[in-house]
Design a protein around this motif. Structure first.
Motif, PDB file in Angstrom:
ATOM      1  N   LEU A 278      88.182  75.959   8.645  1.00 31.49           N
ATOM      2  CA  LEU A 278      86.803  75.582   8.333  1.00 31.49           C
ATOM      3  C   LEU A 278      85.883  76.798   8.408  1.00 31.49           C
ATOM      4  O   LEU A 278      86.086  77.711   9.212  1.00 31.49           O
ATOM      5  CB  LEU A 278      86.305  74.516   9.310  1.00 31.49           C
ATOM      6  CG  LEU A 278      87.056  73.183   9.332  1.00 31.49           C
ATOM      7  CD1 LEU A 278      86.457  72.259  10.386  1.00 31.49           C
ATOM      8  CD2 LEU A 278      87.009  72.513   7.960  1.00 31.49           C
ATOM      9  N   THR A 279      84.863  76.796   7.578  1.00 30.59           N
ATOM     10  CA  THR A 279      83.810  77.798   7.616  1.00 30.59           C
ATOM     11  C   THR A 279      82.479  77.100   7.397  1.00 30.59           C
ATOM     12  O   THR A 279      82.435  75.956   6.919  1.00 30.59           O
ATOM     13  CB  THR A 279      84.033  78.883   6.552  1.00 30.59           C
ATOM     14  OG1 THR A 279      83.104  79.952   6.763  1.00 30.59           O
ATOM     15  CG2 THR A 279      83.834  78.338   5.140  1.00 30.59           C
ATOM     16  N   ARG A 280      81.373  77.768   7.752  1.00 25.91           N
ATOM     17  CA  ARG A 280      80.052  77.140   7.612  1.00 25.91           C
ATOM     18  C   ARG A 280      79.224  77.941   6.616  1.00 25.91           C
ATOM     19  O   ARG A 280      78.929  79.123   6.842  1.00 25.91           O
ATOM     20  CB  ARG A 280      79.328  77.100   8.957  1.00 25.91           C
ATOM     21  CG  ARG A 280      77.996  76.314   8.896  1.00 25.91           C
ATOM     22  CD  ARG A 280      77.203  76.476  10.184  1.00 25.91           C
ATOM     23  NE  ARG A 280      77.858  75.914  11.334  1.00 25.91           N
ATOM     24  CZ  ARG A 280      77.814  74.627  11.696  1.00 25.91           C
ATOM     25  NH1 ARG A 280      77.133  73.764  10.945  1.00 25.91           N
ATOM     26  NH2 ARG A 280      78.437  74.205  12.770  1.00 25.91           N
ATOM     27  N   PRO A 281      78.826  77.326   5.481  1.00 24.50           N
ATOM     28  CA  PRO A 281      77.987  78.032   4.508  1.00 24.50           C
ATOM     29  C   PRO A 281      76.503  77.928   4.862  1.00 24.50           C
ATOM     30  O   PRO A 281      76.044  76.903   5.365  1.00 24.50           O
ATOM     31  CB  PRO A 281      78.297  77.307   3.191  1.00 24.50           C
ATOM     32  CG  PRO A 281      78.602  75.903   3.627  1.00 24.50           C
ATOM     33  CD  PRO A 281      79.256  76.001   4.981  1.00 24.50           C
ATOM     34  N   VAL A 282      75.777  78.981   4.571  1.00 22.67           N
ATOM     35  CA  VAL A 282      74.330  79.029   4.793  1.00 22.67           C
ATOM     36  C   VAL A 282      73.695  79.661   3.567  1.00 22.67           C
ATOM     37  O   VAL A 282      74.199  80.666   3.056  1.00 22.67           O
ATOM     38  CB  VAL A 282      73.977  79.860   6.045  1.00 22.67           C
ATOM     39  CG1 VAL A 282      72.465  79.898   6.250  1.00 22.67           C
ATOM     40  CG2 VAL A 282      74.674  79.319   7.283  1.00 22.67           C
ATOM     41  N   VAL A 283      72.625  79.088   3.076  1.00 24.23           N
ATOM     42  CA  VAL A 283      71.883  79.681   1.967  1.00 24.23           C
ATOM     43  C   VAL A 283      70.516  80.094   2.483  1.00 24.23           C
ATOM     44  O   VAL A 283      69.840  79.334   3.185  1.00 24.23           O
ATOM     45  CB  VAL A 283      71.752  78.704   0.780  1.00 24.23           C
ATOM     46  CG1 VAL A 283      70.728  79.232  -0.234  1.00 24.23           C
ATOM     47  CG2 VAL A 283      73.099  78.512   0.103  1.00 24.23           C
TER      48      VAL A 283
END
Length: 479
Positions: A278-283
């Motif tokens: 799992l990874t966490r995306p941020v914009v």
């Protein structure tokens, strides 16, 4: 810094006249003196300026005065005429010829301070030129070392120093060798060579050295800079080579379709992926590229402080996507941004499988950013404006955006205006003229006139709250 008497005579505004040629071509400074015996005050290689007032009543002692100046290291005398003596006394000329000191007549109309000032200004100018040349040479050496090649560094150093440059390793084995054309020609002419060796601080197990041989004396600062660059290239940390090798391996795997093609990032590298993949995306979005760049730099510094790398890529000039470890919460990320958080909008996503992370996830996070004010954030679990990402709503907003902004974009293309961007920024800043003007970098009256024209072109009244809200959400739609 030494100057030449030829330069001094070419300064026509000083009107100096050479009466006795000095035995040396150079001098280092000019100083005034009116004492009978100023031996202790005279600087070596100096041009002494005097009108001989101390010898007005006994000019016969001027010969002894010249002897004192020569003994103290003076190389020339600037004798002022028209005040104490109408002409330079013969005693001065005779003693100067005997001691090899130059004599220059200074007319009464030329104040000594103008000579001293001219010399100081020229020395300062030449010092500045030398400093700039050194800076330029150091920058050139640094650029040659950036690709990591000792051969390129040695070649650049050889040309700059007009020398033979050798970097040797254990047993004096050559690692990199370069010679300039000027050095080769000097060797053929049989000129005397100067040699210097710099040991490189690479550790006892790496006895490397930098050897420079030239017919000229190389600037010590430039030699030290070259040695420092060579040492950094030789003592490059092993972990950087490992990281570069892994990136190279990943690039080859991607090019030739080898390995797991679904992997977002190379495993084995320091990736923001947990054991479950799992990874966490941020914009992160901003109104200006500079604000986004500051946010990226803040995140990079925070990652470096924790021994990590930054995983970020630009979506456009004012937005980027960042991947962080799933355990990295939204609050942690905002802390990492520091003051830069007030100049951007942040939408933090939920942890997702890295193999499934795709463009729709990024588009949804970017849409959440679009409805935020500067300094605002949308953290995981927040329900604010989540309905904007519903397919039916998104489709309606896209249609509304095309209808509203299509007119403005056509006007911009035809008349080279900036109406579409002005409306978008105006909506993002809640209809505040001052804030919009600051964001656009124009005067508030310019924004007011543009908005009047925009409302007339589109047939809308943004003072109506419902119309403003409709235009605002339309502006956030991804076409």
């Amino acid at each position: 810094m030494d100057l030449t008497f030829a330069w001094l005579l070419h300064k026509q505004e000083l009107a100096l006249r050479e009466l006795v040629a000095p035995s040396t071509k150079h001098f280092s400074l000019a100083q005034t003196n009116e004492l009978e015996d100023a031996t202790e005050f005279i600087q070596p290689e100096s041009l002494v300026l005097t009108v001989g007032i101390a010898f007005k009543n006994h000019p016969a002692d001027l010969g002894r005065y010249i002897d004192h100046l020569a003994d103290a290291g003076a190389v020339a005398v600037g004798f002022g005429t028209g005040l104490t003596f109408d002409a330079v006394p013969e005693q001065v000329l005779d003693a100067a010829r005997r001691r090899g000191i130059g004599v220059f007549e200074v007319p009464r109309r030329i104040p000594f301070i103008s000579i001293v000032t001219a010399i100081h200004q020229e020395q300062r100018r030449r010092t500045q030129v030398e400093q700039q040349q050194l800076i330029d040479a150091q920058e050139h050496l640094t650029r040659s070392a950036i690709p990591g090649s000792l051969d390129m560094l040695a070649s650049a150093a050889a040309e700059l120093l007009d020398a033979s440059v050798r970097i040797t390793g254990p047993g004096a084995a050559p690692v990199a060798v370069a010679e300039s054309a000027g050095y080769s020609a000097a060797v053929e002419r049989g000129e005397r060579m100067r040699s210097s060796t710099q040991r490189l601080v690479s550790g006892p197990q790496r006895p490397y050295s930098l050897q420079i041989r030239s017919h000229r004396r190389p600037p010590a600062a430039l030699v030290r800079h070259c040695a420092g660059l060579a040492d950094m290239l030789l003592a490059r940390p092993a972990e950087l080579r490992t990281a570069r090798n892994e990136l190279n391996a990943f690039a080859l795997s991607a090019r030739f379709g080898l390995g797991d093609s679904t992997a977002l990032l190379p495993r084995g590298f320091d990736t923001p992926i947990d054991d479950s993949g799992l990874t966490r995306p941020v914009v992160i979005t901003a109104d200006r590229p500079r604000a986004l760049s500051q946010a990226r730099s803040a995140l990079d510094r925070a990652a470096e402080a924790h021994g990590h790398f930054l995983y970020a890529t630009a979506l456009d000039p004012v937005s980027m996507v960042v991947l962080v470890h799933p355990e990295h919460s939204g609050a942690d990320l905002l802390d990492s941004l520091g003051p830069a958080a007030q100049r951007v909008r942040v939408a933090v996503g939920r942890p997702v499988p890295a193999a499934e992370l795709a463009e729709p996830h990024i588009r949804a996070l970017k849409a959440r950013c679009a409805v935020l004010a500067l300094g605002g954030n949308a953290l995981p679990g927040s329900s604010r404006a989540s309905w904007l990402t519903e397919p039916a709503v998104a489709e309606a907003l896209v249609a509304q955006r095309r209808e509203l902004f299509g007119v403005l974009e056509a006007e911009d293309a035809a008349r080279n205006t900036d109406y579409a961007r002005t409306l978008s920024v105006f909506l993002q800043h809640g209809g505040q003229l001052a804030h919009t003007a600051d964001a656009l970098g124009v005067h508030r009256h310019t924004v007011r006139s543009r908005m009047a024209r925009i409302q007339k072109l589109c047939g809308i009244d943004l003072s109506d709250p419902a119309t403003f809200a409709e235009a605002f959400f339309a502006a956030t739609a991804e076409v």
